[in-house]
Enzyme design. Sequence first.
Site, PDB file in Angstrom:
ATOM      1  N   SER A   7      21.808 -33.289 -47.940  1.00 10.72           N
ATOM      2  CA  SER A   7      23.110 -33.910 -48.186  1.00 10.72           C
ATOM      3  C   SER A   7      23.013 -35.412 -47.993  1.00 10.72           C
ATOM      4  O   SER A   7      22.699 -35.889 -46.896  1.00 10.72           O
ATOM      5  CB  SER A   7      24.155 -33.347 -47.220  1.00 10.72           C
ATOM      6  OG  SER A   7      25.294 -34.191 -47.244  1.00 10.72           O
ATOM      7  N   HIS A  32      22.605 -32.557 -52.555  1.00 11.21           N
ATOM      8  CA  HIS A  32      23.975 -32.162 -52.219  1.00 11.21           C
ATOM      9  C   HIS A  32      24.837 -33.418 -52.032  1.00 11.21           C
ATOM     10  O   HIS A  32      24.492 -34.303 -51.257  1.00 11.21           O
ATOM     11  CB  HIS A  32      23.939 -31.331 -50.930  1.00 11.21           C
ATOM     12  CG  HIS A  32      25.234 -30.709 -50.557  1.00 11.21           C
ATOM     13  ND1 HIS A  32      25.709 -29.547 -51.152  1.00 11.21           N
ATOM     14  CD2 HIS A  32      26.167 -31.059 -49.645  1.00 11.21           C
ATOM     15  CE1 HIS A  32      26.874 -29.217 -50.616  1.00 11.21           C
ATOM     16  NE2 HIS A  32      27.180 -30.126 -49.694  1.00 11.21           N
ATOM     17  N   ASP A  34      28.485 -34.789 -51.047  1.00 13.00           N
ATOM     18  CA  ASP A  34      29.716 -34.423 -50.352  1.00 13.00           C
ATOM     19  C   ASP A  34      30.854 -35.373 -50.698  1.00 13.00           C
ATOM     20  O   ASP A  34      30.872 -36.520 -50.250  1.00 13.00           O
ATOM     21  CB  ASP A  34      29.482 -34.443 -48.835  1.00 13.00           C
ATOM     22  CG  ASP A  34      28.720 -33.215 -48.371  1.00 13.00           C
ATOM     23  OD1 ASP A  34      29.141 -32.100 -48.723  1.00 13.00           O
ATOM     24  OD2 ASP A  34      27.717 -33.379 -47.659  1.00 13.00           O
ATOM     25  N   MET A  36      34.658 -36.342 -50.310  1.00 20.24           N
ATOM     26  CA  MET A  36      35.782 -36.132 -49.391  1.00 20.24           C
ATOM     27  C   MET A  36      36.911 -37.082 -49.745  1.00 20.24           C
ATOM     28  O   MET A  36      36.668 -38.258 -50.013  1.00 20.24           O
ATOM     29  CB  MET A  36      35.331 -36.381 -47.954  1.00 20.24           C
ATOM     30  CG  MET A  36      34.133 -35.543 -47.545  1.00 20.24           C
ATOM     31  SD  MET A  36      33.749 -35.766 -45.816  1.00 20.24           S
ATOM     32  CE  MET A  36      32.249 -34.791 -45.673  1.00 20.24           C
ATOM     33  N   HIS A  65      29.878 -31.080 -53.978  1.00 20.67           N
ATOM     34  CA  HIS A  65      30.769 -30.292 -53.106  1.00 20.67           C
ATOM     35  C   HIS A  65      32.072 -31.068 -52.928  1.00 20.67           C
ATOM     36  O   HIS A  65      32.099 -32.086 -52.245  1.00 20.67           O
ATOM     37  CB  HIS A  65      30.038 -30.091 -51.759  1.00 20.67           C
ATOM     38  CG  HIS A  65      30.827 -29.371 -50.724  1.00 20.67           C
ATOM     39  ND1 HIS A  65      30.444 -29.319 -49.396  1.00 20.67           N
ATOM     40  CD2 HIS A  65      31.986 -28.650 -50.798  1.00 20.67           C
ATOM     41  CE1 HIS A  65      31.314 -28.608 -48.708  1.00 20.67           C
ATOM     42  NE2 HIS A  65      32.271 -28.208 -49.524  1.00 20.67           N
ATOM     43  N   MET A  67      35.341 -31.626 -51.383  1.00 15.85           N
ATOM     44  CA  MET A  67      36.261 -31.350 -50.269  1.00 15.85           C
ATOM     45  C   MET A  67      37.517 -32.162 -50.536  1.00 15.85           C
ATOM     46  O   MET A  67      37.739 -33.238 -49.967  1.00 15.85           O
ATOM     47  CB  MET A  67      35.593 -31.720 -48.941  1.00 15.85           C
ATOM     48  CG  MET A  67      34.525 -30.704 -48.537  1.00 15.85           C
ATOM     49  SD  MET A  67      33.337 -31.352 -47.367  1.00 15.85           S
ATOM     50  CE  MET A  67      32.250 -32.212 -48.507  1.00 15.85           C
ATOM     51  N   ASP A 174      26.339 -24.343 -45.573  1.00 16.03           N
ATOM     52  CA  ASP A 174      26.509 -25.789 -45.398  1.00 16.03           C
ATOM     53  C   ASP A 174      27.112 -26.113 -44.041  1.00 16.03           C
ATOM     54  O   ASP A 174      28.239 -25.717 -43.743  1.00 16.03           O
ATOM     55  CB  ASP A 174      27.423 -26.306 -46.525  1.00 16.03           C
ATOM     56  CG  ASP A 174      27.544 -27.826 -46.541  1.00 16.03           C
ATOM     57  OD1 ASP A 174      26.824 -28.493 -45.774  1.00 16.03           O
ATOM     58  OD2 ASP A 174      28.355 -28.325 -47.348  1.00 16.03           O
TER      59      ASP A 174
HETATM   60  C1  DX5 Z   1      30.272 -31.241 -44.069  1.00 16.42           C
HETATM   61  C2  DX5 Z   1      29.499 -31.402 -45.355  1.00 16.42           C
HETATM   62  C3  DX5 Z   1      28.067 -31.072 -45.174  1.00 16.42           C
HETATM   63  C4  DX5 Z   1      27.362 -32.019 -44.246  1.00 16.42           C
HETATM   64  C5  DX5 Z   1      26.200 -31.307 -43.622  1.00 16.42           C
HETATM   65  O1  DX5 Z   1      31.598 -31.464 -44.284  1.00 16.42           O
HETATM   66  O2  DX5 Z   1      30.022 -30.554 -46.361  1.00 16.42           O
HETATM   67  O3  DX5 Z   1      27.397 -30.997 -46.424  1.00 16.42           O
HETATM   68  O4  DX5 Z   1      26.883 -33.162 -44.880  1.00 16.42           O
HETATM   69  O5  DX5 Z   1      25.643 -32.135 -42.649  1.00 16.42           O
HETATM   70  P1  DX5 Z   1      24.819 -31.527 -41.437  1.00 16.42           P
HETATM   71  O6  DX5 Z   1      23.647 -30.803 -42.033  1.00 16.42           O
HETATM   72  O7  DX5 Z   1      24.430 -32.716 -40.641  1.00 16.42           O
HETATM   73  O8  DX5 Z   1      25.740 -30.580 -40.703  1.00 16.42           O
HETATM   74 ZN    ZN Z   2      28.721 -30.162 -48.208  1.00 18.74          ZN
END
Ligand code: DX5
Ligand code: ZN
Length: 214
Positions: A7, A32, A34, A36, A65, A67, A174
Site C-alpha cells: 500500500s 494498492h 488507498d 480516503m 481501494h 474508502m 487489508d
Molecule cells: C487502511 C488501509 C490499508 C493500510 C494498510 O485504512 O486501507 O490499506 O494502508 O496499512 P498497514 O499494512 O500498515 O496496516
Molecule cells: Zn486499503
Amino acid sequence: MVKIAPSILSADFAAMGDAVREMERAGADLIHVDVMDGHFVPNLTFGPPMVSAIRPHTRLPLDVHLMVEDPGWLVPLFIRAGADYVTVHEEGTPHLHRVVTAIREGGAKAGVALNPATPLAMVEDILEELDMVLLMSVNPGFGGQSFIPKALERVERLKAMIETRGLSTLIEVDGGVTAGNADQLKRAGADILVAGSAVFGAPDRPKAIRELRG
Ligand code: DX5
Ligand code: ZN
C-alpha cells in the site's frame, strides 16, 4: 501462491513514481492505492490524478481501494486514470449492485470491501458479480494499526462461501498484515495480502515482500 499488494499509503508521498517502481522490482504483485475522502474515514489521501501519475511507472495492476462515501461518481474517473481493480465499501453506498455493475462495464475488476464489524452476509447476494472481496482487518483510515484477530475466522467463512458456490472470487485482506500473521491468513484462504508498514517500514523491502509471501 498468495499475492502481495504493497500500500503506497505508507510510501513517501513526494516520490510516488519511485515507490511503485521500487515495489515492482522488489517483487510486488499489485500496487494498492488507498483513497480516503475525509468523510467515510477520518483521513484524506488522493484522487484519480495520483493513479494517472503512477500509471506510467509500473506494469503491475493498480488495486484502488475507495474508502469513500457514495463512490459512484468516482468510478469512471479512476478507471480512466488507469485502475485495474476498483473496490468500494459496502457501507459506503446503498446502491452496491449499481456501482459494481458500473465498475465491470467500465472494464475494471470489481471488489467490495467490508469493515471488521460488517457481516459477511452483506456480500452474499452479490458474490457472483465480484472479482474480489476485501476484508478489512483494521478499521479503515490509517496505516500502521494492529491486526484484528477475528479477521482470520472471517476469511475462513468467506472462503467456504465462495467454494460452496464454485466461484473464483479472490479474498484480499487489508490492515495490520505482517510476516507474523501472513501464514495463518494464507491457510485461512486469503489470495491477496495488502501490506503498508510491513513493507515500507522494513529496512529490506524485497525481503519483507518475500517473507509475507512465505
Ligand atoms: C487502511 C488501509 C490499508 C493500510 C494498510 O485504512 O486501507 O490499506 O494502508 O496499512 P498497514 O499494512 O500498515 O496496516
Ligand atoms: Zn486499503
